[in-house]
Design a protein around this motif. Structure first.
Motif, PDB file in Angstrom:
ATOM      1  N   ASP A  66       0.923  -1.383  -0.308  1.00 36.69           N
ATOM      2  CA  ASP A  66       0.534  -0.037  -0.376  1.00 36.69           C
ATOM      3  C   ASP A  66       0.701   1.103  -0.047  1.00 36.69           C
ATOM      4  O   ASP A  66       1.963   1.024   0.075  1.00 36.69           O
ATOM      5  CB  ASP A  66      -1.194  -0.156   1.533  1.00 36.69           C
ATOM      6  CG  ASP A  66      -0.481   0.414   2.597  1.00 36.69           C
ATOM      7  OD1 ASP A  66       0.822   0.291   2.173  1.00 36.69           O
ATOM      8  OD2 ASP A  66      -0.957   0.503   3.900  1.00 36.69           O
ATOM      9  N   GLY A  68       1.921   3.266   2.108  1.00 40.07           N
ATOM     10  CA  GLY A  68       2.609   3.812   3.359  1.00 40.07           C
ATOM     11  C   GLY A  68       3.348   2.442   3.429  1.00 40.07           C
ATOM     12  O   GLY A  68       3.834   2.266   4.573  1.00 40.07           O
ATOM     13  N   SER A  69       3.315   1.470   2.664  1.00 36.99           N
ATOM     14  CA  SER A  69       4.759   0.630   2.604  1.00 36.99           C
ATOM     15  C   SER A  69       4.714  -0.881   3.222  1.00 36.99           C
ATOM     16  O   SER A  69       5.393  -1.245   3.194  1.00 36.99           O
ATOM     17  CB  SER A  69       6.179   1.102   2.637  1.00 36.99           C
ATOM     18  OG  SER A  69       6.808   1.747   2.032  1.00 36.99           O
TER      19      SER A  69
END
Length: 75
Positions: A66, A68-69
């Motif tokens: 995603d 946000g990693s």
């Protein structure tokens, strides 16, 4: 066998929207030969084509990331 293909498909969900997800395909274990993917590391890779150069058994893993990693994998 060279040039044989198969369709790979996966779909994730995210609170920021599915369009923010990236999908990365890989082989796992010891495949008989390298595999190429029509799309990889992008949102479009949720529907990819794997192309084989040698017959055999192949195992795949997809990593979904995603914005946000955060990641999740599926085999």
């Amino acid at each position: 066998m060279a040039g044989s293909t198969t369709a790979l498909s996966v779909l994730g969900a995210d609170d920021a929207g599915e369009a923010k997800l990236t999908y990365t395909w890989a082989t796992t274990g010891t495949p008989p030969a390298a595999v190429t993917f029509s799309a990889n590391g992008t949102n479009a890779a949720k529907n990819a084509t794997a192309t084989f150069t040698k017959a055999g058994t192949y195992n795949f893993q997809v990593t979904v990331r995603d914005a946000g990693s955060l990641t999740v994998t599926s085999n």
